[in-house]
Design an enzyme around this catalytic site. Structure first.
Site, PDB file in Angstrom:
ATOM      1  N   HIS A   1       0.952  -1.197   0.013  1.00 59.60           N
ATOM      2  CA  HIS A   1      -0.002  -0.007  -0.072  1.00 59.60           C
ATOM      3  C   HIS A   1       0.852   1.380  -0.026  1.00 59.60           C
ATOM      4  CE1 HIS A   1       0.582  -0.055   4.286  1.00 59.60           C
ATOM      5  NE2 HIS A   1       0.326   1.149   4.529  1.00 59.60           N
TER       6      HIS A   1
ATOM      7  N   LYS B   1       0.546   5.542  -1.906  1.00 61.09           N
ATOM      8  CA  LYS B   1       0.720   6.973  -1.342  1.00 61.09           C
ATOM      9  C   LYS B   1       1.033   8.293  -2.058  1.00 61.09           C
ATOM     10  CE  LYS B   1       1.711   5.103   3.404  1.00 61.09           C
ATOM     11  NZ  LYS B   1       0.479   5.422   4.149  1.00 61.09           N
TER      12      LYS B   1
ATOM     13  N   GLU C   1       6.254   4.719  13.775  1.00 63.60           N
ATOM     14  CA  GLU C   1       4.774   4.779  14.028  1.00 63.60           C
ATOM     15  C   GLU C   1       4.726   4.965  15.576  1.00 63.60           C
ATOM     16  OE1 GLU C   1       1.915   1.801  11.936  1.00 63.60           O
ATOM     17  OE2 GLU C   1       4.074   0.780  11.966  1.00 63.60           O
TER      18      GLU C   1
ATOM     19  N   ASP D   1       7.755  -7.450   8.514  1.00 68.34           N
ATOM     20  CA  ASP D   1       6.420  -6.563   8.439  1.00 68.34           C
ATOM     21  C   ASP D   1       6.486  -5.138   7.592  1.00 68.34           C
ATOM     22  OD1 ASP D   1       3.624  -6.248   8.827  1.00 68.34           O
ATOM     23  OD2 ASP D   1       4.210  -4.719  10.423  1.00 68.34           O
TER      24      ASP D   1
ATOM     25  N   HIS E   1       7.636  -2.362   2.433  1.00 70.44           N
ATOM     26  CA  HIS E   1       7.607  -0.865   2.173  1.00 70.44           C
ATOM     27  C   HIS E   1       8.939  -0.245   2.106  1.00 70.44           C
ATOM     28  CE1 HIS E   1       3.539  -1.911   3.253  1.00 70.44           C
ATOM     29  NE2 HIS E   1       3.588  -1.990   4.497  1.00 70.44           N
TER      30      HIS E   1
ATOM     31  N   LYS F   1       7.991   0.723  15.855  1.00 71.82           N
ATOM     32  CA  LYS F   1       6.688   0.747  16.626  1.00 71.82           C
ATOM     33  C   LYS F   1       6.817   1.512  17.983  1.00 71.82           C
ATOM     34  CE  LYS F   1       4.410  -2.238  14.218  1.00 71.82           C
ATOM     35  NZ  LYS F   1       4.091  -1.920  12.616  1.00 71.82           N
TER      36      LYS F   1
HETATM   37  C1  BG6 Z   1       1.310  -2.576   7.294  1.00 70.10           C
HETATM   38  C2  BG6 Z   1       1.941  -3.189   8.372  1.00 70.10           C
HETATM   39  O1  BG6 Z   1       1.693  -2.998   6.150  1.00 70.10           O
HETATM   40  O2  BG6 Z   1       1.602  -1.158   7.524  1.00 70.10           O
HETATM   41  C3  BG6 Z   1       1.445  -2.551   9.634  1.00 70.10           C
HETATM   42  O3  BG6 Z   1       1.430  -4.419   8.424  1.00 70.10           O
HETATM   43  C4  BG6 Z   1       1.857  -0.941   9.923  1.00 70.10           C
HETATM   44  O4  BG6 Z   1       2.228  -3.187  11.082  1.00 70.10           O
HETATM   45  C5  BG6 Z   1       1.278  -0.227   8.585  1.00 70.10           C
HETATM   46  O5  BG6 Z   1       1.296  -0.524  11.100  1.00 70.10           O
HETATM   47  C6  BG6 Z   1       1.502   1.063   8.426  1.00 70.10           C
HETATM   48  O6  BG6 Z   1       1.114   1.712   7.258  1.00 70.10           O
HETATM   49  P1  BG6 Z   1       0.841   3.324   7.201  1.00 70.10           P
HETATM   50  O7  BG6 Z   1       0.110   3.526   6.043  1.00 70.10           O
HETATM   51  O8  BG6 Z   1      -0.071   3.586   8.595  1.00 70.10           O
HETATM   52  O9  BG6 Z   1       2.256   3.926   7.468  1.00 70.10           O
END
Ligand code: BG6
Length: 492
Positions: free
Chosen positions: A177, A181, A215, A234, A239, A339
């Site tokens: 995802h 963005k 995060e 993860d 990402h 995190k």
């Molecule tokens: C997800 C992870 O792919 O991305 C999560 O599994 C994480 O652990 C999330 O919290 C973060 O996405 P974003 O868009 O909030 O930065």
């Protein structure tokens, strides 16, 4: 002609009662409907094991739309239209139960079926097999795979093989995802539509690059999943490596999916392997202990709900990554993600080299370099830090670092920046694969990460503790300081 006609489809969401579907997919589809980007005939078919009837399903979706979409964006007329697209089918992913009903629902329609697997990857294969048995797959069908695709290279190959028995690569859309963005998309525009940057994008002009994805949240009831994965699997495997690829790749010859993906794969192949010898100097892994977030005490990773007190899973990782090619030799990429950091922040900082000969006051030397700051979230935008003379008669030739700022919301007067899933769903319906990850990308990324994980297992060490609300273990700061550099907010 109806501009949405090419996108008309039945979107079948497997796992429609799950968190991803309710929190992200339905709200994003609603926004697309509101923006009139869904064809009038497009239907959204929810599939899950739960025993709910049609009104119960629609009610559940509506409840979640109300939770995740601001009240002033939740237009009633659109809500009704959106709900009229919804259907629910009770279906067991792994057995044949329920597939007949999907067949019956599709009996009178000719348009494309898109199957979105918002389920654990372990059932991707069985779902494909059942779809095939029921003749629900043809050359037009598309399938969407959510991450994590596997746990390591071997399991990822196994899942990809199972899906590949039924779908060609051009029918498979693997989601990351972050690629949806707004600012990530802008990276491509920034790099390849501005000669100013294009001509400076290499080892001769760039000193080092930082990528931070931080995060504030902890594990949020996902301990069971997260503890088996950890932050490297993860977040880094997908990402952060995707961001790194978009920054480091050579210019593609055009914007087609394969041209871009070919360039990304070249970067992944050129990553310096993190051997056991490099593990201590190039990687730091951490696990949060109790601490404070926004002035409130929060528990440590091992005290979270359902936690195993002996877990050595990492919730933080920082890495020094080198790319062995002509463009980037000796330019470190410092990656950091965790995190329970002090803030939610995703940003990329390009640190340009200093001038070859410096003529200003010696004590200001350390600030005298340009930085390009690409902010993914929050407050999406790009800012270029340039050196100017400080204002005032008494300042002489004192330098001051100031930003040339481009905040997307201020500059383009956009009230809302679409969620990544809105863009991805739209591109999926249009059949554009450039924002989706090709199989070889996933596998090269796993190959590189597996080596790090294997190294950790062989060393049998525990992650270092950091207090919740901090930027990770002190050794993460030491890693970059050893190279005479510092993380951006430490030096800003
Ligand atoms: C997800 C992870 O792919 O991305 C999560 O599994 C994480 O652990 C999330 O919290 C973060 O996405 P974003 O868009 O909030 O930065």
């Amino acid at each position: 002609m109806n501009p949405n006609q090419d996108k008309v489809c039945d979107l079948a969401i497997f796992g429609a009662q799950g968190d991803l579907a309710l929190r992200k997919l339905f709200p994003s589809l609603f926004q697309l409907d509101k923006a009139e980007l869904l064809d009038a005939e497009t239907r959204v078919i929810g599939l899950a094991r739960d025993n709910v009837d049609q009104p119960g399903f629609k009610e559940n979706v509506t409840e979640h739309l109300k939770k995740y979409i601001p009240a002033d964006e939740l237009d009633n007329e659109v809500l009704q239209r959106f709900c009229s697209r919804l259907q629910y089918i009770k279906l067991d992913f792994a057995t044949e139960e329920g597939y007949d009903q999907l067949v019956a629902t599709r009996a009178k329609v000719k348009h494309r079926l898109i199957c979105y697997f918002a389920t654990p990857a372990s059932v991707y294969g069985p779902i494909c097999e059942n779809l095939s048995k029921h003749q629900l797959i043809n050359g037009e069908t598309r399938v969407v795979l959510e991450k994590p695709i596997g746990y390591d290279l071997a399991s990822s190959c196994e899942i990809n093989d199972q899906v590949a028995k039924y779908f060609d690569e051009c029918q498979i859309y693997r989601i990351d995802h972050y690629l949806g963005k707004e600012t990530v998309q802008n990276l491509i525009a920034l790099r390849f539509a501005n000669n100013l940057f294009g001509s400076q994008w290499d080892l001769n002009h760039i000193d080092h690059i930082e990528i931070t994805v931080a995060e504030k949240v902890g594990i949020e009831g996902r301990w069971g999943y997260f503890d088996k994965a950890g932050q490297l699997r993860d977040m880094v495997q997908n990402h952060l490596l995707q961001l790194l690829c978009l920054i480091a790749m050579d210019p593609p010859s055009d914007l087609s999916a394969d041209s871009i993906r070919d360039e990304k794969v070249k970067v992944l192949k050129a990553l310096q392997p993190i051997t056991p010898e490099l593990l201590t100097t190039h990687v730091v892994r951490g696990q949060y202990g109790a601490g404070t977030i926004d002035g409130k005490p929060v528990p440590g990773y091992l005290e979270e709900e359902n936690a195993k007190s002996s877990s050595s899973t990492e919730s933080f990782v920082s890495l020094k990554v080198m790319i062995n090619n002509w463009r980037w030799a000796n330019v470190p990429f410092y990656l950091r993600t965790g995190k329970r950091m002090p803030e939610k922040l995703s940003q990329i900082i390009i640190h340009f080299k200093q001038q070859p000969h410096y003529i200003f006051a010696p004590e200001q030397r350390s600030i005298a370099s340009n930085k390009l700051i690409i902010r993914l979230q929050p407050d999406e935008g790009i800012s270029l830090q340039v050196m100017t003379k400080d204002q005032g008669l008494d300042k002489g030739m004192r330098l001051r670092a100031g930003p040339l700022q481009l905040s997307f919301s201020d500059t383009f007067h956009t009230d809302r920046i679409p969620d990544a899933y809105e863009r991805l769903l739209l591109e999926l319906m249009k059949g554009n694969q450039y924002l989706f990850v090709r199989r070889d990308e996933v596998e090269y990324a796993w190959r590189w990460c597996d080596r790090i994980i294997q190294g950790w297992e062989d060393q049998n060490t525990r992650p270092q503790k950091y207090p919740a609300g901090s930027w990770g273990p002190v050794s993460s700061i030491a890693m970059i300081t050893r190279d005479g550099r510092s993380w951006y907010e430490d030096s800003a």
